[in-house]
Design a protein around this motif. Structure first.
Motif, PDB file in Angstrom:
ATOM      1  N   VAL A   8       0.577  63.022 -51.752  1.00  0.00           N
ATOM      2  CA  VAL A   8       0.244  64.426 -52.275  1.00  0.00           C
ATOM      3  C   VAL A   8       1.447  65.055 -52.773  1.00  0.00           C
ATOM      4  N   ASP A   9       1.410  66.458 -53.500  1.00  0.00           N
ATOM      5  CA  ASP A   9       2.580  66.989 -53.790  1.00  0.00           C
ATOM      6  C   ASP A   9       3.094  68.108 -52.794  1.00  0.00           C
ATOM      7  N   TYR A  10       2.073  68.422 -51.837  1.00  0.00           N
ATOM      8  CA  TYR A  10       2.210  69.727 -50.983  1.00  0.00           C
ATOM      9  C   TYR A  10       1.575  69.190 -49.636  1.00  0.00           C
ATOM     10  N   ALA A  11       2.274  69.450 -48.362  1.00  0.00           N
ATOM     11  CA  ALA A  11       1.775  69.055 -47.102  1.00  0.00           C
ATOM     12  C   ALA A  11       2.006  70.535 -46.327  1.00  0.00           C
ATOM     13  N   LEU A  12       1.203  70.712 -45.690  1.00  0.00           N
ATOM     14  CA  LEU A  12       1.017  71.925 -44.905  1.00  0.00           C
ATOM     15  C   LEU A  12       0.981  71.308 -43.303  1.00  0.00           C
ATOM     16  N   VAL A  13       2.217  71.961 -42.463  1.00  0.00           N
ATOM     17  CA  VAL A  13       2.344  71.244 -40.988  1.00  0.00           C
ATOM     18  C   VAL A  13       1.917  72.485 -40.116  1.00  0.00           C
ATOM     19  N   ALA A  14       0.820  72.071 -39.424  1.00  0.00           N
ATOM     20  CA  ALA A  14       0.551  72.993 -38.481  1.00  0.00           C
ATOM     21  C   ALA A  14       0.258  72.597 -36.890  1.00  0.00           C
ATOM     22  N   VAL A  15       1.634  71.895 -36.572  1.00  0.00           N
ATOM     23  CA  VAL A  15       1.786  71.342 -35.177  1.00  0.00           C
ATOM     24  C   VAL A  15       2.706  72.067 -34.448  1.00  0.00           C
ATOM     25  N   PRO A  16       2.649  71.895 -32.821  1.00  0.00           N
ATOM     26  CA  PRO A  16       3.830  72.505 -32.070  1.00  0.00           C
ATOM     27  C   PRO A  16       5.262  72.293 -32.942  1.00  0.00           C
ATOM     28  N   ALA A  17       5.989  73.310 -32.635  1.00  0.00           N
ATOM     29  CA  ALA A  17       7.289  73.375 -33.559  1.00  0.00           C
ATOM     30  C   ALA A  17       8.301  72.153 -32.937  1.00  0.00           C
ATOM     31  N   ALA A  18       8.238  71.810 -31.772  1.00  0.00           N
ATOM     32  CA  ALA A  18       8.859  70.571 -31.395  1.00  0.00           C
ATOM     33  C   ALA A  18       8.466  69.364 -31.951  1.00  0.00           C
ATOM     34  N   GLN A  19       7.280  69.112 -32.609  1.00  0.00           N
ATOM     35  CA  GLN A  19       7.026  67.815 -33.238  1.00  0.00           C
ATOM     36  C   GLN A  19       7.094  68.037 -34.690  1.00  0.00           C
ATOM     37  N   CYS A  20       7.566  69.187 -35.235  1.00  0.00           N
ATOM     38  CA  CYS A  20       7.759  69.413 -36.650  1.00  0.00           C
ATOM     39  C   CYS A  20       8.653  68.408 -37.101  1.00  0.00           C
ATOM     40  N   PRO A  21       9.976  68.307 -36.661  1.00  0.00           N
ATOM     41  CA  PRO A  21      11.033  67.354 -37.358  1.00  0.00           C
ATOM     42  C   PRO A  21      10.329  66.025 -37.376  1.00  0.00           C
ATOM     43  N   ASP A  22       9.819  65.400 -36.406  1.00  0.00           N
ATOM     44  CA  ASP A  22       9.091  64.177 -36.665  1.00  0.00           C
ATOM     45  C   ASP A  22       8.243  63.992 -37.747  1.00  0.00           C
ATOM     46  N   VAL A  23       7.369  64.934 -38.003  1.00  0.00           N
ATOM     47  CA  VAL A  23       6.423  64.954 -39.077  1.00  0.00           C
ATOM     48  C   VAL A  23       7.107  65.014 -40.377  1.00  0.00           C
ATOM     49  N   VAL A  24       8.196  66.028 -40.460  1.00  0.00           N
ATOM     50  CA  VAL A  24       8.555  66.324 -41.841  1.00  0.00           C
ATOM     51  C   VAL A  24       9.770  64.691 -42.044  1.00  0.00           C
TER      52      VAL A  24
END
Length: 693
Positions: free
Chosen positions: A289-305
């Motif tokens: 995709v061109d765009y991802a919206l991340v809505a998980v707890p803050a501590a998990q965000c770096p691993d998702v990104v």
């Protein structure tokens, strides 16, 4: 910070053409007496060295000195009692008295070097009468700074005193600006206080320069980014939707489905095959995709990104980073985005809205595509601007929420929107723009009208070094300076943000000048008097009508029982001629041009003395026809007491007026803010074209 001795600071600023007193230095009182031999009394003696940043407070200044050596010896003993050992002494010729000014500069942590001018000496602290501009400054900026001072009458001559040499003072301001810029990133603070101003010139009798301990690191500007796929993505991925318990992620999937997103829509989930009818992929690496919206707890965000390699834009909706006292987690998130090679929006924001591109972060069907774009550091406020704006007839092109702006900044998006052919007007909601210098430069470069609502201006001060100059630079001072230099309209509330965007959208391209004259026309003498107060308070001028215009108005049957003045009282109601205002304005403008005409109407009277909406709609159509006949004039409609109309009538009036290119406001105050903003933009563009801004 590294304090430069006064005599060295004066020698430095003297090299930029600033006049300073003749003087000499010595290490001891005896040497000072000999060094002063060629100077003309009366003299001034000062001590300099560590611990003597504010010399007057330490008793390290003597005026009207006859014997410099004796004065220095006395001063030496007094300083020793305070535990201060001076590095040396400066003796100078004492300047003639005059108007005392302060001229200085400080490095604002967000906006960079800022120039200050104001009343000097003790008045600096007593009155705080100062004006600011971000560097670099022009001669027009310098003159505007002096005109902003409440005490400017002192410069023009007061109670028989001669006026000071303003041209020399302006040259000094420009010289200080050039000197400060020459220091580059090593600059910390600089202050001339006082600068003594007289009819034959100005002289800086005290100078203080403090350099940074080490040059500030200059972060490399991000490469130019094509934000097109952000606002019109071929595919969208939502991270954080649950297969068991609905949450924010599920809500956003629902938003995209309700908006009819035509591209690839996927949810990211490690095990589920689909969520709410949307197919799932196990990680962002497989999203495509061109765009991802991340809505998980803050501590998990770096691993998702970190998994987002190949996704151009990732928006982290989650909060809990710098805004909650966790700057390290935000730095980790930023590093993860850099590692993945993606551009990060947020964290702590809501999403992107673009009806033409299929982007949304609010529920329901998207509004019609328009030409208004917005960059907001608050997702909630951006949603309100969209919903309320669309309710009033506005249409949006691109809205981006950026939250903490850890990576993508408001300045970067502003540059993109300034060159976007689909955007004609830009709104900003800012709290901490992160790249204030970049924002300033972007605003200076755009020719499009921009309105900004800034949150937190009254509650925050800038952490500048402890000095007279630094203590006078802060949030509430920087923003008006930036507005004066760039033409951006500053507003104080969401309603005015929407109202100014409405006027910019409809009137921003009209060739009407930015001169202050307005013509106000409508019913009720009391309302007209109040309108005069409101528009005068907004800096607008209710210029009188010429005799020929009054004669023409009498020919229309006006003037019996009321004065033919500006504001012009004219009968408007359910039994009146709906074209009377149009005829009256046409007659006036034939004799005297007005760049702005504000037509107001009392909606309540149409339904107190009538029972149909048609007369009011006929009046709105006539105002629209007036705008069509006067394409070079900005026509604005005020519908006072609109809540007295039956449901749907106000919307119908807005629709008629907007179709004709006329913005509509419920009150004079909102109209005055918007009209003043339109004039500011027109004046700034005209000045830029003429080379005066």
């Amino acid at each position: 910070m590294n304090a430069i001795p006064e005599h060295e600071a004066k020698a430095w600023i003297g090299g930029f053409g600033v006049a300073v007193p003749r003087g000499a230095t010595a290490r001891t009182p005896a040497e000072l007496e000999a060094a002063a031999g060629g100077l003309t009394p009366p003299l001034v003696v000062k001590a300099y060295g560590p611990g003597l940043v504010h010399k007057s407070d330490a008793g390290a200044v003597r005026l009207n000195v006859g014997s410099p050596g004796a004065a220095a010896a006395e001063m030496l003993g007094a300083l020793a009692a305070q535990g201060i050992e001076p590095a040396g002494f400066l003796v100078e010729e004492q300047a003639e008295p005059g108007v005392e000014m302060i001229v200085g500069a400080v490095r604002d942590p967000v906006f960079g070097p800022v120039l200050l001018a104001g009343l000097g000496g003790v008045w600096t602290e007593a009155l705080h009468d100062t004006a600011l501009r971000l560097l670099p400054v022009t001669e027009a900026d310098a003159r505007a700074m002096l005109d902003e001072l409440r005490g400017k009458a002192l410069l023009d001559g007061l109670r028989g005193r001669p006026p000071v040499d303003k041209d020399a003072l302006v040259k000094l301001l420009l010289a200080v600006g050039s000197a400060v810029e020459s220091l580059g990133e090593g600059f910390g603070e600089f202050e001339l206080n006082p600068v003594i101003c007289g009819p034959s010139g100005v002289i800086a009798v005290d100078a203080r320069r403090i350099d940074a301990d080490a040059p500030a690191a200059v972060s490399a500007a991000p490469p130019a980014t094509d934000f097109g796929p952000l606002f019109a993505p071929r595919g969208v991925a939502v991270v954080g939707a649950s297969a068991k318990k609905p949450n924010f992620g599920n809500m956003f999937l629902g938003f995209y489905k309700a908006a009819g997103f035509a591209g690839r829509l996927v949810a990211v989930h490690p095990t589920a095959a689909e969520i709410d009818g949307v197919p799932c992929v196990p990680s962002l690496a497989e999203a495509g995709v061109d765009y991802a919206l991340v809505a998980v707890p803050a501590a998990q965000c770096p691993d998702v990104v970190r998994q987002a390699r190949g996704v151009p834009f990732v928006q982290v909706m989650s909060g809990g980073f710098r805004e909650m006292g966790n700057p390290d987690l935000e730095e980790e998130l930023l590093a993860a985005a850099a590692e993945a090679g993606v551009r990060l929006l947020g964290p702590n924001c809501m999403g992107v809205y673009s009806p033409a591109g299929g982007q949304t972060f609010i529920g329901g069907a998207p509004g019609r595509p328009g030409r208004i774009s917005v960059v907001s550091q608050s997702g909630g406020l951006a949603g309100e601007v969209i919903k309320v704006g669309e309710r009033r007839g506005l249409a949006f092109a691109k809205v981006a929420t950026v939250g903490n702006s850890a990576d993508v900044t408001p300045a970067e998006l502003l540059r993109y929107l300034a060159g976007d052919p689909g955007t004609s007007a830009i709104g900003l909601y800012l709290e901490d723009p992160r790249d204030g210098r970049g924002l300033f430069e972007a605003l200076r470069e755009t020719a499009k009208p921009v309105v900004a609502l800034v949150g937190g201006r009254s509650g925050q001060g800038r952490k500048a070094a402890a000095s007279h100059t630094g203590g006078m630079v802060g949030d509430a001072r920087i923003w008006p300076a930036l507005a004066a230099q760039t033409g951006v309209a500053l507003v104080r509330g969401q309603d005015d943000l929407i109202g100014v965007l409405d006027l910019f959208d409809l009137h921003g391209a009209r060739p009407a000048p930015g001169t202050p004259e307005v013509l106000v026309i409508g019913p009720s003498g009391g309302a007209s008097v109040l309108a005069a107060d409101v528009f005068d308070g907004a800096g607008l001028a209710l210029a009188p009508l010429p005799d020929a215009a009054r004669d023409a108005l009498r020919g229309l049957g006006l003037g019996a029982g009321s004065s033919l003045a500006n504001p012009l009282e004219i009968p408007v109601g359910p039994r009146g001629n709906p074209d009377l205002v149009r005829h009256a304005v046409t007659a006036i403008l034939a004799e005297r041009p007005f760049p702005d005409v504000i037509a107001h109407v009392n909606v309540q009277s149409f339904f107190t003395f009538g029972d149909s909406a048609e007369p009011l709609l006929a009046y709105a159509r006539s105002v629209g026809a007036l705008q069509a006949e006067l394409p070079g004039t900005r026509i604005t409609l005020v519908v006072r007491n609109a809540e007295c109309a039956p449901p749907g009538v106000e919307d119908a009036v807005r629709a008629v007026a907007r179709e004709a290119g006329v913005p509509v406001y419920r009150g004079m105050e909102a109209a005055a803010v918007a009209v003043a903003a339109g004039k500011r933009h027109a004046s700034h563009i005209s000045g830029s074209v003429d080379g005066t801004a």
